[in-house]
Design an enzyme around this catalytic site. Structure first.
Site, mmCIF file in Angstrom:
data_model
loop_
_atom_site.group_PDB
_atom_site.id
_atom_site.type_symbol
_atom_site.label_atom_id
_atom_site.label_comp_id
_atom_site.label_asym_id
_atom_site.label_seq_id
_atom_site.Cartn_x
_atom_site.Cartn_y
_atom_site.Cartn_z
ATOM 1 N N HIS A 167 13.550 42.996 27.254
ATOM 2 C CA HIS A 167 13.572 41.585 28.092
ATOM 3 C C HIS A 167 13.546 40.249 26.920
ATOM 4 O O HIS A 167 12.560 40.019 26.511
ATOM 5 C CB HIS A 167 12.096 41.635 28.706
ATOM 6 C CG HIS A 167 12.037 40.364 29.663
ATOM 7 N ND1 HIS A 167 12.088 40.380 31.141
ATOM 8 C CD2 HIS A 167 11.905 38.902 29.467
ATOM 9 C CE1 HIS A 167 11.976 39.266 31.613
ATOM 10 N NE2 HIS A 167 11.739 38.621 30.555
ATOM 11 N N GLU A 173 5.232 37.143 37.530
ATOM 12 C CA GLU A 173 5.035 36.033 36.560
ATOM 13 C C GLU A 173 3.888 35.137 36.829
ATOM 14 O O GLU A 173 3.037 34.913 37.054
ATOM 15 C CB GLU A 173 5.943 35.727 35.674
ATOM 16 C CG GLU A 173 5.448 35.064 34.304
ATOM 17 C CD GLU A 173 6.758 34.431 33.709
ATOM 18 O OE1 GLU A 173 6.606 34.032 32.453
ATOM 19 O OE2 GLU A 173 7.895 34.327 34.061
#
Length: 332
Positions: free
Chosen positions: A15, A198
């Site tokens: 990521h 998130e």
């Protein structure tokens, strides 16, 4: 006391935002070459300056205005991979967006992509690091733009370009608004991931799984707020691309020891460790490992296991996976 983590421990990073990994000095240098005034996006000590996540997105896009040609992206690739290699990374995947490389035009995008891939191959020979690309639609640019991005991805799928994803402001639009783009990418044979969990709660993770049918989730940490979802992630083998330092820096969690990565792992969710946008969040992958070791008592064996999971979840061909696993096991 946790054992000392060897900085040379081979690492896998899944990521990583490409432009977000650009060293500030590199961006300042490009701005000077092109006579672009973006001085306000830097702190006095030369880092990136922003107030919160949404201002971070603005600063990120301002930094990207210096990246205007395939040659700029070739140089960026080498700069980013040099930093990764110094950090012990042997395999990385990075999010690329045609929105920043040719403004969504497939012909221009091919030129940018060629420059990036050629630099990646050079880095593989000289630095021993392998890079793969994931085309990423920018969520806050809207569903219509995501279709153009998906078409660019479908037209340019290759050994280098292997995935498709969704990033950006989780508070704008709904995952179901991007189903056309993900269906297009899936039909082209691209592997799928999406940012969720998130800034959005656990429901955003469910929505990404239900509507986009992804095999990995970018971040996904707020799944911990719904233990039934956590169990689902574990049972399905859904891999989370966790970026603890990013989450703490941006205030999603107050500190590493309050971060849910350890609890997720205890409940048998497959977690991986990445840096997201490392210079923006003043971190490196080695720093992430060291801080996690202090917070949770993790040892090198824990990190080796996490890296094996990351290699097995990588969007790469089987020959590359086997080679990376050999490196992680010290057999290469």
């Amino acid at each position: 006391m946790s054992e000392k983590i060897d900085p040379a421990l081979p690492k896998v990073e899944l990521h990583l935002h490409f432009e977000g990994a650009a060293p500030p000095a590199f961006i300042r240098g490009l701005a000077k070459e092109k006579h672009i005034d973006i001085a306000k996006i830097f702190t006095p000590d030369g880092g990136y300056a922003y107030r919160d996540f949404w201002h971070f997105l603005e600063v990120y896009e301002a930094a990207c205005t210096t990246l205007q040609s395939p040659e700029d992206f070739r140089r960026l690739t080498l700069a980013v991979l040099e930093d990764r290699a110094k950090d012990g990374v042997v395999y990385a995947e990075t999010f690329l967006s045609p929105d920043f490389c040719g403004v969504g035009d497939v012909t221009a995008w091919r030129e940018y992509l060629l420059a990036i891939e050629e630099a990646a191959l050079e880095a593989q020979k000289t630095m021993g690091i392998t890079l793969k690309g994931i085309v990423t639609a920018i969520r806050h640019f809207g569903p219509d733009q995501s279709r153009a991005t998906a078409l660019c991805a479908a037209e340019t799928k290759s050994d280098f370009l292997t995935g498709f994803g969704l990033a950006g402001d989780e508070k704008q639009f709904h995952p179901k608004d991007f189903t056309w783009a993900f269906d297009c990418a899936r039909e082209a044979g691209l592997r799928l991931t999406a940012h969720a969990g998130e800034w959005g709660g656990p429901e955003s993770v469910r929505d990404a799984l239900d509507h986009l049918k992804v095999e990995r989730i970018g971040h996904g940490v707020r799944a911990i707020e719904d233990l039934a979802l956590v169990d689902q992630l574990a049972e399905q083998g859904t891999v989370l691309e966790v970026c603890p330092g990013s989450n703490v820096f941006l205030g999603v969690y107050p500190s590493f020891d309050k971060h849910p990565i350890d609890r997720l792992r205890e409940r048998e969710v497959k977690v991986t460790i990445s840096t997201d946008d490392p210079p923006f969040f003043r971190t490196t992958l080695t720093q992430e490992y060291e801080t996690l070791a202090r917070a949770f008592g993790w040892t090198e064996d824990d990190f080796r296991a996490i890296n094996r999971d990351a290699a097995n979840a990588a969007f790469c061909d089987e020959a590359t996976r086997a080679r990376i696993l050999q490196i992680l096991e010290g057999r290469a």
